[in-house]
Design an enzyme around this catalytic site. Structure first.
Site, PDB file in Angstrom:
ATOM      1  N   ARG A 234       0.857  -1.179   0.000  1.00  0.00           N
ATOM      2  CA  ARG A 234       0.000   0.000   0.000  1.00  0.00           C
ATOM      3  C   ARG A 234       0.893   1.228   0.000  1.00  0.00           C
ATOM      4  NH1 ARG A 234      -3.573  -2.695  -1.397  1.00  0.00           N
ATOM      5  NH2 ARG A 234      -5.518  -3.204  -0.359  1.00  0.00           N
ATOM      6  N   GLU A 263      -3.680   7.305  -4.734  1.00  0.00           N
ATOM      7  CA  GLU A 263      -4.026   6.751  -6.048  1.00  0.00           C
ATOM      8  C   GLU A 263      -5.352   7.320  -6.546  1.00  0.00           C
ATOM      9  OE1 GLU A 263      -3.959   2.482  -5.718  1.00  0.00           O
ATOM     10  OE2 GLU A 263      -1.938   2.512  -4.883  1.00  0.00           O
ATOM     11  N   HIS A 281      -0.912   0.110  -9.884  1.00  0.00           N
ATOM     12  CA  HIS A 281      -1.567  -0.856  -8.985  1.00  0.00           C
ATOM     13  C   HIS A 281      -2.115  -2.072  -9.756  1.00  0.00           C
ATOM     14  CE1 HIS A 281      -3.594  -1.198  -4.815  1.00  0.00           C
ATOM     15  NE2 HIS A 281      -3.432  -2.398  -5.343  1.00  0.00           N
TER      16      HIS A 281
HETATM   17  C1  8YV Z   1      -6.666  -5.205  -5.968  1.00  0.00           C
HETATM   18  C2  8YV Z   1      -5.245  -5.104  -3.830  1.00  0.00           C
HETATM   19  O1  8YV Z   1      -6.237  -4.749  -7.205  1.00  0.00           O
HETATM   20  O2  8YV Z   1      -5.667  -7.261  -3.019  1.00  0.00           O
HETATM   21  C3  8YV Z   1      -5.489  -6.085  -2.748  1.00  0.00           C
HETATM   22  O3  8YV Z   1      -5.476  -5.688  -1.563  1.00  0.00           O
HETATM   23  O4  8YV Z   1      -4.876  -4.007  -3.585  1.00  0.00           O
HETATM   24  C4  8YV Z   1      -5.409  -5.508  -5.257  1.00  0.00           C
HETATM   25  O5  8YV Z   1      -5.176  -6.862  -5.424  1.00  0.00           O
HETATM   26  C5  8YV Z   1      -7.599  -4.188  -5.377  1.00  0.00           C
HETATM   27  O6  8YV Z   1      -8.289  -4.739  -4.292  1.00  0.00           O
HETATM   28  C6  8YV Z   1      -8.617  -3.718  -6.417  1.00  0.00           C
HETATM   29  O7  8YV Z   1      -9.511  -4.758  -6.731  1.00  0.00           O
END
Ligand code: 8YV
Length: 320
Positions: A234, A263, A281
């Site tokens: 993150r 983001e 991302h």
């Molecule tokens: C996804 C993410 O792209 O799993 C996570 O925590 O950040 C990513 O795999 C995000 O949740 C958007 O769908």
């Protein structure tokens, strides 16, 4: 089709997930009703499920607008954007998508590590802009094999990164809340010590208030002018101002980032820097893994709708 009324929070669900959602549930998009007080008064209480993702999550305010809410299903492994305190107070089940994305996120971390070190994206820009013809050979990058890979957060994704780094003959160091007995890697009790040992500092710790800005100026200085930082977790983990100044002053060698503090906004200084690799991302975003995540989200919601236990509940007490 299940009778469940499902509120879909993100605007941009992957097409397959959107298709499945509409197939199985009576789905309403939050963007269609967000300013419609009347809808929330009349229909809001019928909503028993929310579908969200790791980025937009679900705020306490949103949760509390739906008195009949029973489950929040997230299309992602990280749940730092979901107000777990409110969910727990209201006895709402929260599910995420662990395990199915480990390989792709770890693959992406290695891709970023290789890219920043061997200057792949930079050399691609060099070639396309005609500089190979006018300025000759592209300057040498840094060797990856045999170097020290330091992993901040040895959870499932961190371990998947470690296995890949092992195949590159790298020495593995890690920081974790507790030392793991099941791995042969070198444990560091703090991030400064980890960064001192690192050629590459790979961040796989979970996001959220407890880990905000853990990678700060002190840690970056410990990484030093030959060290690279790679973040697939993150954006909140990294103090971006400290990162930008470390990059501009050459106090670290470079950064490869898939995640950002705000983001989809990315700082101009990062965009302008040559010793930075940026991806929007996408670490988990392969066709195969997107489908596996979507299937798990739907399985969780279907299990809930049938009164069965959900497959992958977030454990409110063990937040790794
Ligand atoms: C996804 C993410 O792209 O799993 C996570 O925590 O950040 C990513 O795999 C995000 O949740 C958007 O769908």
């Amino acid at each position: 089709m299940s009778e469940i009324m499902l509120l879909v929070v993100p605007d941009n669900l992957p097409p397959y997930l959107l298709h499945q959602v509409n197939n199985y549930f009576n789905a309403v998009s939050l963007s269609d009703v967000i300013n419609d007080e009347q809808w929330f008064k009349q229909q809001g209480r019928k909503v028993s499920a929310i579908l969200t993702n790791g980025i937009v999550g679900a705020s306490g305010d949103l949760i509390n607008r739906m008195p009949g809410l029973k489950i929040i299903a997230s299309n992602g492994v990280g749940y730092d954007a979901i107000d777990l305190v409110t969910a727990q107070q209201r006895n709402i089940v929260v599910t995420n998508t662990p395990e199915v994305l480990n390989d792709c996120v770890a693959d992406h971390a290695m891709a970023l590590l290789l890219d920043i070190s061997r200057r792949l994206s930079e050399s691609d820009r060099y070639l396309r802009s005609g500089k190979w013809l006018t300025q000759g050979k592209f300057p040498a990058g840094k060797k990856v094999s045999g170097k020290a890979c330091a992993i901040a957060g040895l959870g499932n994704i961190g371990r998947a990164v470690a296995r890949r780094a092992e195949a590159f003959g790298m020495q593995i160091h890690y920081f974790n809340r507790t030392a793991r007995q099941d791995v042969p890697y070198t444990f560091h009790a703090d991030l400064v010590s980890l960064a001192q040992a690192a050629d590459y500092l790979v961040v796989t710790l979970p996001g959220g208030a407890a880990t905000r800005h853990l990678i700060n100026r002190q840690v970056l200085d410990a990484l030093g002018p030959d060290g690279y930082v790679i973040n697939v977790s993150r954006g909140t983990l990294l103090d971006e101002s400290a990162l930008v100044s470390a990059l501009l002053d050459n106090r670290i060698a470079g950064a490869a980032l898939d995640v950002f503090e705000h983001e989809p906004q990315v700082r101009d200084e990062l965009i302008a820097a040559e010793n930075v690799v940026l991806t929007p991302h996408i670490a988990s975003a392969t066709q195969e893994t997107s489908k596996a995540m979507a299937d798990l989200v739907i399985e969780n919601l279907l299990a809930f709708s049938r009164g069965q236990p959900v497959l992958t509940p977030v454990n409110f007490f063990v937040q790794e």
